[in-house]
Write an enzyme that holds these catalytic residues in place. Structure first.
Site, PDB file in Angstrom:
ATOM      1  N   ASP A  57       0.826  -1.212   0.000  1.00 11.45           N
ATOM      2  CA  ASP A  57       0.000   0.000   0.000  1.00 11.45           C
ATOM      3  C   ASP A  57       0.859   1.261   0.000  1.00 11.45           C
ATOM      4  O   ASP A  57       0.487   2.278  -0.585  1.00 11.45           O
ATOM      5  CB  ASP A  57      -0.984   0.005   1.178  1.00 11.45           C
ATOM      6  N   GLU A  98      -0.142  10.672   5.725  1.00 15.79           N
ATOM      7  CA  GLU A  98      -0.171   9.226   5.543  1.00 15.79           C
ATOM      8  C   GLU A  98       1.250   8.652   5.403  1.00 15.79           C
ATOM      9  O   GLU A  98       1.539   7.567   5.898  1.00 15.79           O
ATOM     10  CB  GLU A  98      -0.985   8.907   4.286  1.00 15.79           C
ATOM     11  N   GLU A 150     -11.062   6.268  -2.602  1.00  9.66           N
ATOM     12  CA  GLU A 150     -11.071   6.659  -1.183  1.00  9.66           C
ATOM     13  C   GLU A 150     -12.212   5.970  -0.433  1.00  9.66           C
ATOM     14  O   GLU A 150     -12.037   5.513   0.706  1.00  9.66           O
ATOM     15  CB  GLU A 150     -11.228   8.183  -1.056  1.00  9.66           C
ATOM     16  N   GLU A 220      -9.376  -2.975  -6.592  1.00 10.89           N
ATOM     17  CA  GLU A 220      -9.353  -3.035  -5.117  1.00 10.89           C
ATOM     18  C   GLU A 220      -9.482  -4.489  -4.637  1.00 10.89           C
ATOM     19  O   GLU A 220      -8.782  -4.901  -3.719  1.00 10.89           O
ATOM     20  CB  GLU A 220     -10.467  -2.167  -4.512  1.00 10.89           C
TER      21      GLU A 220
HETATM   22  C1  LIG Z   1      -5.198   0.184  -2.690  1.00 10.62           C
HETATM   23  C2  LIG Z   1      -5.654   1.422  -1.990  1.00 10.62           C
HETATM   24  N1  LIG Z   1      -6.886   1.944  -2.261  1.00 10.62           N
HETATM   25  C3  LIG Z   1      -7.262   3.096  -1.623  1.00 10.62           C
HETATM   26  C4  LIG Z   1      -6.460   3.736  -0.722  1.00 10.62           C
HETATM   27  C5  LIG Z   1      -6.945   4.952  -0.015  1.00 10.62           C
HETATM   28  N2  LIG Z   1      -6.248   6.101  -0.395  1.00 10.62           N
HETATM   29  C6  LIG Z   1      -5.227   3.159  -0.489  1.00 10.62           C
HETATM   30  N3  LIG Z   1      -4.364   3.711   0.406  1.00 10.62           N
HETATM   31  N4  LIG Z   1      -4.813   1.997  -1.109  1.00 10.62           N
END
Ligand SMILES: Cc1ncc(CN)c(N)n1
Length: 231
Positions: A57, A98, A150, A220
């Protein structure tokens, strides 16, 4: 009387995004109630899966920042409502936090975020983000895809914080990051912006936006699968 009828009709009218969420319910639920999320929520999550998700991520978010920058650029060029830029900019600011959060979390779990090889599902998703960065992609398509990206995280992680969840203490911070009410309000603000532009969009742009939302949901799901090692 006629005016009142119109107001009532507007109130009961189902929005474009709501229509898509109903139409593609199964896919939306697949992305937001994935077994990986269930495993966090019920406390059975595999630590190595969580660490893999964290590493991957971090790579995704690094590609997400330039994508958001292009959404901001498109808002500046294509939207006459100053609120759009305010909301997108607030999203960029939280992405800045973040990165600090990822570093803190990585040291907590003994994970190194440098020299991590992106896995295929992540590379595919980052490539998709890059395609949305093109100046040929309309603002309506980009802002709606942004909302979807998001919202999947917001909805997924908020589920892990609901009453009755058994999320382990050491994972609550991760769930709070995206599952908190403030992030929920930000997602609603993005949804209102996207809706506003979709209402005015041509059928062609609407069709391409719907396809982009479906792509996001599929990427996702693949991302969660990858985190669980199911690729
Ligand atoms: C795969 C993924 N999708 C969404 C987000 C949210 N910004 C994230 N951090 N990572």
């Amino acid at each position: 009387m006629e005016r009142k009828d119109e107001a009532e009709e507007a109130k009961s009218k189902v929005s474009v995004i709501e229509t898509w969420l109903r139409k593609h319910r199964l896919l939306y639920v697949g992305a937001t109630r994935h077994p990986f999320i269930h495993s966090i929520r019920d406390g059975s999550v595999d630590v190595s899966s969580f660490k893999r998700w964290l590493e991957q991520d971090y790579i995704f978010v690094r590609a997400f920042v330039p994508f958001v920058a292009t959404v901001l650029l498109k808002a500046w060029k294509e939207s006459f409502d100053a609120t759009d830029m305010d909301v997108i900019l607030s999203g960029m600011a939280s992405l800045n936090d973040e990165f600090a959060w990822f570093n803190k979390e990585a040291s907590k779990w003994g994970v190194s975020l440098t020299n991590v090889a992106p896995q295929k599902a992540n590379l595919d998703y980052c490539r998709f983000l890059e395609s949305l960065m093109s100046s040929e992609v309309e603002y309506t398509v980009a802002i709606t895809a942004f909302w979807a990206i998001e919202t999947v995280y917001q909805d997924s992680f908020a589920h892990c914080l609901e009453d009755g969840s058994n999320t382990p203490e050491e994972l609550r911070d991760t769930c709070q990051r995206w599952g908190n009410d403030g992030f929920g309000q930000y997602c609603h603000a993005l949804q209102s912006i996207a809706e506003h532009h979709l209402e005015k969009a041509s059928d062609d742009v609407r069709k391409r936006t719907e396809a982009a939302v479906l792509d996001v949901l599929e990427y996702e799901v693949a991302f969660w699968n990858m985190s669980q090692g199911d690729t």
